[in-house]
Design a protein around this motif. Structure first.
Motif, PDB file in Angstrom:
ATOM      1  N   TRP A 177       0.846  -1.180   0.000  1.00  0.00           N
ATOM      2  CA  TRP A 177       0.000   0.000   0.000  1.00  0.00           C
ATOM      3  C   TRP A 177       0.889   1.240   0.000  1.00  0.00           C
ATOM      4  N   LEU A 201       0.486  -2.563   8.600  1.00  0.00           N
ATOM      5  CA  LEU A 201       0.361  -1.156   8.238  1.00  0.00           C
ATOM      6  C   LEU A 201      -0.014  -0.271   9.424  1.00  0.00           C
ATOM      7  N   SER A 202      -0.710  -0.821  10.405  1.00  0.00           N
ATOM      8  CA  SER A 202      -1.073  -0.016  11.568  1.00  0.00           C
ATOM      9  C   SER A 202       0.170   0.436  12.322  1.00  0.00           C
ATOM     10  N   ALA A 246       3.389   0.459  10.711  1.00  0.00           N
ATOM     11  CA  ALA A 246       4.240   1.159   9.748  1.00  0.00           C
ATOM     12  C   ALA A 246       3.871   2.632   9.627  1.00  0.00           C
ATOM     13  N   TYR A 247       2.577   2.939   9.796  1.00  0.00           N
ATOM     14  CA  TYR A 247       2.117   4.320   9.642  1.00  0.00           C
ATOM     15  C   TYR A 247       1.542   4.882  10.944  1.00  0.00           C
ATOM     16  N   ASP A 253       2.661   6.810  13.145  1.00  0.00           N
ATOM     17  CA  ASP A 253       2.972   8.196  13.512  1.00  0.00           C
ATOM     18  C   ASP A 253       2.442   9.220  12.512  1.00  0.00           C
ATOM     19  N   ARG A 254       1.590   8.806  11.586  1.00  0.00           N
ATOM     20  CA  ARG A 254       1.140   9.708  10.529  1.00  0.00           C
ATOM     21  C   ARG A 254      -0.109  10.520  10.884  1.00  0.00           C
ATOM     22  N   HIS A 265      -4.291  10.547   8.015  1.00  0.00           N
ATOM     23  CA  HIS A 265      -3.623   9.511   7.221  1.00  0.00           C
ATOM     24  C   HIS A 265      -4.222   8.144   7.530  1.00  0.00           C
ATOM     25  N   ARG A 266      -4.506   7.890   8.809  1.00  0.00           N
ATOM     26  CA  ARG A 266      -5.089   6.601   9.172  1.00  0.00           C
ATOM     27  C   ARG A 266      -6.470   6.430   8.530  1.00  0.00           C
ATOM     28  N   LEU A 275      -5.908   5.668   4.890  1.00  0.00           N
ATOM     29  CA  LEU A 275      -5.420   4.296   4.769  1.00  0.00           C
ATOM     30  C   LEU A 275      -6.557   3.289   4.918  1.00  0.00           C
TER      31      LEU A 275
END
Length: 369
Positions: A87, A114-115, A117-118, A120-121, A125-126, A129
Protein backbone atom coordinates in the motif's frame (compact mmCIF):
# COMPACT_ATOMS: atom_id res chain seq x y z
CA UNK A 1 2.31 -18.96 -21.15
CA UNK A 2 1.32 -15.36 -20.57
CA UNK A 3 2.70 -12.18 -19.06
CA UNK A 4 2.72 -11.29 -15.37
CA UNK A 5 3.27 -7.66 -14.38
CA UNK A 6 4.74 -6.77 -10.98
CA UNK A 7 3.94 -3.28 -9.68
CA UNK A 8 6.51 -1.80 -7.26
CA UNK A 9 7.63 1.70 -6.24
CA UNK A 10 11.15 1.02 -7.55
CA UNK A 11 13.93 -1.56 -7.18
CA UNK A 12 15.98 -0.11 -4.36
CA UNK A 13 17.26 -2.93 -2.12
CA UNK A 14 14.63 -4.08 0.35
CA UNK A 15 13.05 -7.37 1.35
CA UNK A 16 9.87 -6.91 -0.69
CA UNK A 17 11.73 -5.75 -3.78
CA UNK A 18 14.24 -8.59 -3.65
CA UNK A 19 11.61 -11.29 -3.16
CA UNK A 20 9.79 -10.12 -6.30
CA UNK A 21 13.02 -10.34 -8.27
CA UNK A 22 13.30 -13.93 -7.06
CA UNK A 23 9.67 -14.69 -7.89
CA UNK A 24 10.24 -13.30 -11.38
CA UNK A 25 13.18 -15.64 -11.80
CA UNK A 26 11.04 -18.64 -10.83
CA UNK A 27 8.16 -17.63 -13.11
CA UNK A 28 10.43 -17.03 -16.10
CA UNK A 29 11.91 -20.49 -15.56
CA UNK A 30 8.37 -21.85 -15.90
CA UNK A 31 7.85 -20.12 -19.24
CA UNK A 32 6.05 -16.93 -18.20
CA UNK A 33 6.95 -13.42 -19.29
CA UNK A 34 7.55 -11.02 -16.41
CA UNK A 35 7.45 -7.25 -16.60
CA UNK A 36 8.31 -4.93 -13.70
CA UNK A 37 6.10 -1.86 -13.69
CA UNK A 38 7.85 0.72 -11.51
CA UNK A 39 6.63 4.06 -10.27
CA UNK A 40 10.17 5.22 -10.93
CA UNK A 41 12.95 3.33 -12.67
CA UNK A 42 15.71 3.32 -10.06
CA UNK A 43 17.42 1.04 -7.57
CA UNK A 44 20.39 -1.26 -7.25
CA UNK A 45 18.28 -4.35 -7.92
CA UNK A 46 17.74 -3.29 -11.54
CA UNK A 47 21.11 -4.91 -12.18
CA UNK A 48 19.94 -8.19 -10.64
CA UNK A 49 16.82 -8.76 -12.74
CA UNK A 50 16.71 -12.21 -14.34
CA UNK A 51 17.38 -12.56 -18.03
CA UNK A 52 14.17 -11.97 -19.96
CA UNK A 53 12.52 -9.66 -17.42
CA UNK A 54 11.49 -6.27 -18.80
CA UNK A 55 10.92 -2.94 -17.08
CA UNK A 56 8.32 -0.22 -17.61
CA UNK A 57 8.55 3.07 -15.72
CA UNK A 58 5.41 5.04 -14.94
CA UNK A 59 7.58 8.14 -14.38
CA UNK A 60 5.39 9.20 -11.46
CA UNK A 61 7.06 11.35 -8.82
CA UNK A 62 4.11 10.85 -6.45
CA UNK A 63 1.95 7.81 -5.81
CA UNK A 64 -1.26 9.48 -6.92
CA UNK A 65 0.45 10.39 -10.18
CA UNK A 66 0.81 6.70 -11.02
CA UNK A 67 -2.92 5.96 -11.39
CA UNK A 68 -3.39 7.25 -14.94
CA UNK A 69 -0.06 5.95 -16.34
CA UNK A 70 -0.81 2.52 -14.88
CA UNK A 71 -4.31 2.61 -16.35
CA UNK A 72 -2.85 3.47 -19.77
CA UNK A 73 -0.36 0.60 -19.44
CA UNK A 74 -3.13 -1.88 -18.61
CA UNK A 75 -5.11 -0.75 -21.67
CA UNK A 76 -2.25 -0.58 -24.17
CA UNK A 77 -0.16 -3.66 -23.29
CA UNK A 78 -2.27 -5.65 -20.86
CA UNK A 79 -0.60 -8.48 -18.97
CA UNK A 80 -2.49 -11.61 -18.11
CA UNK A 81 -2.23 -10.72 -14.43
CA UNK A 82 -0.96 -7.89 -12.23
CA UNK A 83 0.64 -8.31 -8.81
CA UNK A 84 0.86 -5.04 -6.85
CA UNK A 85 2.98 -4.89 -3.73
CA UNK A 86 2.69 -2.56 -0.75
CA UNK A 87 0.00 0.00 0.00
CA UNK A 88 -0.76 2.49 -1.46
CA UNK A 89 0.16 0.74 -4.72
CA UNK A 90 -2.29 -2.05 -3.87
CA UNK A 91 -5.09 0.53 -3.85
CA UNK A 92 -3.67 2.23 -6.95
CA UNK A 93 -3.75 -1.10 -8.80
CA UNK A 94 -7.41 -1.69 -7.96
CA UNK A 95 -8.37 1.82 -9.11
CA UNK A 96 -6.26 1.80 -12.29
CA UNK A 97 -7.57 -1.63 -13.30
CA UNK A 98 -11.15 -0.39 -12.94
CA UNK A 99 -10.44 2.77 -14.96
CA UNK A 100 -8.77 0.72 -17.68
CA UNK A 101 -11.49 -1.90 -17.86
CA UNK A 102 -8.71 -4.43 -17.28
CA UNK A 103 -10.00 -8.00 -17.55
CA UNK A 104 -6.97 -9.80 -16.15
CA UNK A 105 -6.52 -10.78 -12.54
CA UNK A 106 -5.23 -8.24 -10.02
CA UNK A 107 -3.58 -9.27 -6.76
CA UNK A 108 -2.34 -7.07 -3.94
CA UNK A 109 0.24 -8.14 -1.38
CA UNK A 110 1.07 -6.33 1.85
CA UNK A 111 4.46 -6.82 3.44
CA UNK A 112 4.19 -5.12 6.82
CA UNK A 113 1.62 -4.48 9.55
CA UNK A 114 0.36 -1.16 8.24
CA UNK A 115 -1.07 -0.02 11.57
CA UNK A 116 2.50 0.02 12.91
CA UNK A 117 4.24 1.16 9.75
CA UNK A 118 2.12 4.32 9.64
CA UNK A 119 1.40 4.74 13.35
CA UNK A 120 2.97 8.20 13.51
CA UNK A 121 1.14 9.71 10.53
CA UNK A 122 -1.91 11.02 12.40
CA UNK A 123 -5.66 10.54 12.22
CA UNK A 124 -6.20 11.87 8.70
CA UNK A 125 -3.62 9.51 7.22
CA UNK A 126 -5.09 6.60 9.17
CA UNK A 127 -8.56 7.44 7.83
CA UNK A 128 -7.23 7.59 4.26
CA UNK A 129 -5.42 4.30 4.77
CA UNK A 130 -8.36 2.38 6.24
CA UNK A 131 -10.88 3.89 3.78
CA UNK A 132 -8.75 3.01 0.76
CA UNK A 133 -8.29 -0.50 2.16
CA UNK A 134 -12.03 -1.02 2.57
CA UNK A 135 -12.59 0.10 -1.02
CA UNK A 136 -9.64 -1.63 -2.70
CA UNK A 137 -9.21 -5.06 -1.14
CA UNK A 138 -12.67 -6.44 -2.05
CA UNK A 139 -12.05 -5.33 -5.65
CA UNK A 140 -8.84 -7.36 -5.93
CA UNK A 141 -8.93 -10.96 -7.06
CA UNK A 142 -6.86 -11.75 -3.97
CA UNK A 143 -5.54 -9.69 -1.06
CA UNK A 144 -2.44 -11.26 0.45
CA UNK A 145 -0.55 -10.82 3.70
CA UNK A 146 2.95 -12.25 3.92
CA UNK A 147 2.27 -13.53 7.42
CA UNK A 148 -0.77 -14.30 9.52
CA UNK A 149 0.14 -11.31 11.67
CA UNK A 150 0.03 -9.00 8.66
CA UNK A 151 -3.29 -10.48 7.51
CA UNK A 152 -4.76 -10.03 11.01
CA UNK A 153 -3.62 -6.40 11.00
CA UNK A 154 -5.16 -5.77 7.57
CA UNK A 155 -8.51 -7.11 8.73
CA UNK A 156 -8.45 -4.98 11.88
CA UNK A 157 -7.52 -1.80 10.05
CA UNK A 158 -9.94 -2.19 7.17
CA UNK A 159 -12.84 -3.63 9.12
CA UNK A 160 -13.11 -6.35 6.47
CA UNK A 161 -13.58 -10.06 7.25
CA UNK A 162 -10.35 -11.89 8.10
CA UNK A 163 -11.14 -14.65 5.59
CA UNK A 164 -10.84 -12.11 2.77
CA UNK A 165 -7.08 -12.12 3.29
CA UNK A 166 -4.89 -14.99 2.17
CA UNK A 167 -1.48 -15.71 3.70
CA UNK A 168 1.49 -16.54 1.48
CA UNK A 169 4.81 -16.49 3.28
CA UNK A 170 7.78 -14.97 1.54
CA UNK A 171 10.07 -17.09 -0.67
CA UNK A 172 13.11 -16.55 1.51
CA UNK A 173 14.85 -19.92 1.11
CA UNK A 174 16.64 -19.79 -2.22
CA UNK A 175 18.79 -22.91 -2.06
CA UNK A 176 21.97 -20.85 -1.99
CA UNK A 177 23.50 -22.18 1.24
CA UNK A 178 26.88 -23.70 0.50
CA UNK A 179 27.04 -22.30 -3.05
CA UNK A 180 29.73 -19.83 -2.01
CA UNK A 181 32.13 -20.70 0.80
CA UNK A 182 34.57 -17.79 0.49
CA UNK A 183 34.87 -15.90 3.77
CA UNK A 184 34.48 -12.11 3.47
CA UNK A 185 37.81 -10.44 4.16
CA UNK A 186 36.22 -8.36 6.91
CA UNK A 187 35.41 -11.54 8.85
CA UNK A 188 38.53 -13.55 8.07
CA UNK A 189 40.40 -12.83 11.30
CA UNK A 190 37.95 -11.17 13.69
CA UNK A 191 37.35 -12.44 17.25
CA UNK A 192 34.70 -15.13 17.54
CA UNK A 193 31.80 -15.60 17.82
CA UNK A 194 30.46 -13.43 15.01
CA UNK A 195 26.95 -12.12 15.59
CA UNK A 196 25.36 -11.10 12.28
CA UNK A 197 22.32 -9.00 11.46
CA UNK A 198 21.18 -8.11 7.93
CA UNK A 199 18.77 -5.35 7.01
CA UNK A 200 18.21 -1.74 6.08
CA UNK A 201 19.58 0.65 8.68
CA UNK A 202 16.34 2.30 9.70
CA UNK A 203 14.67 3.03 13.00
CA UNK A 204 12.23 0.12 12.98
CA UNK A 205 15.09 -2.40 12.78
CA UNK A 206 16.43 -1.11 16.12
CA UNK A 207 20.07 -1.89 15.45
CA UNK A 208 20.76 0.65 18.21
CA UNK A 209 19.34 -1.80 20.77
CA UNK A 210 21.38 -4.58 19.20
CA UNK A 211 24.53 -2.49 19.68
CA UNK A 212 23.57 -1.96 23.33
CA UNK A 213 23.02 -5.71 23.75
CA UNK A 214 26.32 -6.54 22.13
CA UNK A 215 28.07 -3.95 24.28
CA UNK A 216 27.12 -5.97 27.35
CA UNK A 217 28.82 -9.00 25.78
CA UNK A 218 31.83 -7.09 24.49
CA UNK A 219 32.63 -6.02 28.02
CA UNK A 220 33.53 -9.68 28.57
CA UNK A 221 35.35 -10.13 25.26
CA UNK A 222 32.42 -11.72 23.48
CA UNK A 223 33.33 -11.64 19.81
CA UNK A 224 32.28 -9.42 16.90
CA UNK A 225 29.04 -7.82 15.78
CA UNK A 226 28.51 -7.40 12.03
CA UNK A 227 25.66 -5.12 10.90
CA UNK A 228 25.17 -5.73 7.18
CA UNK A 229 23.17 -3.12 5.29
CA UNK A 230 22.81 0.59 4.71
CA UNK A 231 20.23 3.26 5.35
CA UNK A 232 19.32 6.52 7.04
CA UNK A 233 20.39 5.44 10.54
CA UNK A 234 23.97 4.65 9.54
CA UNK A 235 25.58 7.79 11.00
CA UNK A 236 23.65 7.54 14.25
CA UNK A 237 24.60 3.88 14.66
CA UNK A 238 28.25 4.58 13.92
CA UNK A 239 28.20 7.35 16.53
CA UNK A 240 26.69 4.95 19.06
CA UNK A 241 29.45 2.41 18.40
CA UNK A 242 32.04 5.06 19.10
CA UNK A 243 30.22 6.36 22.18
CA UNK A 244 30.23 2.85 23.66
CA UNK A 245 33.93 2.47 22.79
CA UNK A 246 33.26 -0.71 20.84
CA UNK A 247 35.80 0.20 18.16
CA UNK A 248 36.72 -2.70 15.87
CA UNK A 249 34.32 -5.06 17.64
CA UNK A 250 31.44 -3.76 15.47
CA UNK A 251 31.64 -3.95 11.68
CA UNK A 252 29.33 -2.02 9.36
CA UNK A 253 30.35 -3.05 5.83
CA UNK A 254 27.27 -1.52 4.15
CA UNK A 255 24.98 -3.09 1.56
CA UNK A 256 26.12 -6.24 -0.24
CA UNK A 257 24.27 -7.81 -3.14
CA UNK A 258 24.98 -11.37 -1.98
CA UNK A 259 24.90 -11.82 1.81
CA UNK A 260 25.37 -15.59 1.50
CA UNK A 261 29.09 -15.67 2.40
CA UNK A 262 28.37 -13.48 5.43
CA UNK A 263 25.78 -15.93 6.72
CA UNK A 264 28.19 -18.78 6.08
CA UNK A 265 30.95 -17.08 8.06
CA UNK A 266 28.80 -16.04 11.03
CA UNK A 267 28.07 -17.96 14.24
CA UNK A 268 24.71 -16.48 15.35
CA UNK A 269 22.05 -14.45 13.57
CA UNK A 270 20.25 -11.70 15.49
CA UNK A 271 17.16 -9.65 14.60
CA UNK A 272 16.23 -6.73 16.85
CA UNK A 273 13.24 -5.21 15.00
CA UNK A 274 10.27 -3.40 16.51
CA UNK A 275 8.12 -5.14 13.90
CA UNK A 276 8.44 -7.15 10.70
CA UNK A 277 6.06 -8.13 7.97
CA UNK A 278 7.66 -11.53 7.72
CA UNK A 279 11.41 -11.61 8.35
CA UNK A 280 13.11 -12.96 5.23
CA UNK A 281 16.54 -12.69 6.82
CA UNK A 282 15.58 -15.17 9.54
CA UNK A 283 14.83 -17.81 6.92
CA UNK A 284 18.02 -16.95 5.02
CA UNK A 285 20.02 -17.46 8.21
CA UNK A 286 18.23 -20.73 9.02
CA UNK A 287 19.03 -21.97 5.53
CA UNK A 288 22.69 -21.62 6.49
CA UNK A 289 22.06 -23.45 9.76
CA UNK A 290 22.68 -20.42 12.00
CA UNK A 291 21.26 -20.27 15.54
CA UNK A 292 18.61 -17.52 15.63
CA UNK A 293 17.90 -14.86 18.23
CA UNK A 294 15.00 -12.52 17.43
CA UNK A 295 12.66 -10.08 19.06
CA UNK A 296 9.16 -11.49 19.44
CA UNK A 297 7.78 -8.73 17.27
CA UNK A 298 4.76 -8.39 15.03
CA UNK A 299 4.38 -10.18 12.71
CA UNK A 300 6.68 -12.83 11.20
CA UNK A 301 9.45 -14.06 13.53
CA UNK A 302 7.29 -16.08 15.92
CA UNK A 303 5.56 -17.72 12.92
CA UNK A 304 8.87 -18.66 11.30
CA UNK A 305 10.38 -19.89 14.56
CA UNK A 306 7.14 -21.61 15.65
CA UNK A 307 6.97 -19.73 18.91
CA UNK A 308 10.58 -20.49 19.82
CA UNK A 309 10.94 -24.06 18.56
CA UNK A 310 13.54 -23.02 15.99
CA UNK A 311 15.17 -20.10 17.77
CA UNK A 312 15.06 -17.78 20.75
CA UNK A 313 12.45 -15.03 21.03
CA UNK A 314 12.95 -12.07 23.36
CA UNK A 315 10.80 -9.03 24.19
CA UNK A 316 10.99 -6.04 21.84
CA UNK A 317 13.25 -3.25 23.06
CA UNK A 318 14.88 -5.26 25.87
CA UNK A 319 18.64 -4.96 25.37
CA UNK A 320 19.43 -7.06 28.46
CA UNK A 321 17.23 -9.97 27.37
CA UNK A 322 18.67 -9.76 23.85
CA UNK A 323 22.22 -9.80 25.24
CA UNK A 324 21.52 -12.84 27.39
CA UNK A 325 19.95 -14.71 24.49
CA UNK A 326 22.97 -13.92 22.30
CA UNK A 327 25.27 -15.19 25.03
CA UNK A 328 23.30 -18.43 25.36
CA UNK A 329 22.82 -19.10 21.64
CA UNK A 330 26.04 -21.03 21.07
CA UNK A 331 26.51 -23.57 23.89
CA UNK A 332 23.66 -25.85 22.72
CA UNK A 333 22.52 -24.76 19.26
CA UNK A 334 19.65 -26.48 17.49
CA UNK A 335 20.78 -29.07 14.97
CA UNK A 336 21.74 -27.46 11.68
CA UNK A 337 19.71 -30.00 9.71
CA UNK A 338 16.53 -29.12 11.62
CA UNK A 339 16.99 -25.42 10.90
CA UNK A 340 17.62 -26.06 7.23
CA UNK A 341 14.58 -28.33 6.95
CA UNK A 342 12.41 -25.62 8.46
CA UNK A 343 13.87 -23.05 6.05
CA UNK A 344 12.93 -25.21 3.06
CA UNK A 345 9.27 -24.81 4.00
CA UNK A 346 9.68 -21.22 2.76
CA UNK A 347 11.32 -22.27 -0.50
CA UNK A 348 11.11 -20.18 -3.65
CA UNK A 349 9.51 -22.87 -5.81
CA UNK A 350 6.76 -23.58 -3.28
CA UNK A 351 5.85 -19.91 -2.88
CA UNK A 352 6.16 -19.05 -6.59
CA UNK A 353 3.60 -21.73 -7.41
CA UNK A 354 1.21 -20.54 -4.69
CA UNK A 355 1.22 -17.09 -6.30
CA UNK A 356 0.73 -18.61 -9.75
CA UNK A 357 -2.35 -20.48 -8.51
CA UNK A 358 -3.91 -17.09 -7.72
CA UNK A 359 -2.49 -15.10 -10.61
CA UNK A 360 -3.22 -17.59 -13.39
CA UNK A 361 -5.59 -20.35 -12.23
CA UNK A 362 -5.28 -23.38 -14.43
CA UNK A 363 -1.61 -22.81 -15.22
CA UNK A 364 -0.68 -26.26 -13.95
CA UNK A 365 -2.79 -27.93 -16.63
CA UNK A 366 -1.95 -25.37 -19.28
CA UNK A 367 -5.51 -24.03 -19.24
CA UNK A 368 -6.20 -20.31 -19.21
CA UNK A 369 -8.62 -19.14 -16.51
Amino acid sequence: MGKIAILLPDLRPGGAERLHVNLARAWIARGFEVEFVLRQRRGELLGELPRGATVVSLEASRVRGSVLPLSRYLRSTPPQALLAAMWPLTAVAALAARLAGFEGRVLGSEHSPLSLAYADRGRLHRWILSTSQRWAYPRLDAAIGVSAGVADDLARMSGLPRDLFKVIHNPAALGMAGVRTDVPLELASVPRPVFLTVGTLKRVKRQDILIDAFGRLAAHGRGTLCILGDGPERDALAAKVQALDLGDAVLMPGFVADPGPWYAAADVFVLSSEYEGFGNVIVEAMEHGLPIVSTDCVAGPAEILEGGKYGTLVPVGDAQALSEAMRDALPAPLAKAALQARAREFGLDVVAERYLDLLIPGWRSGAVA
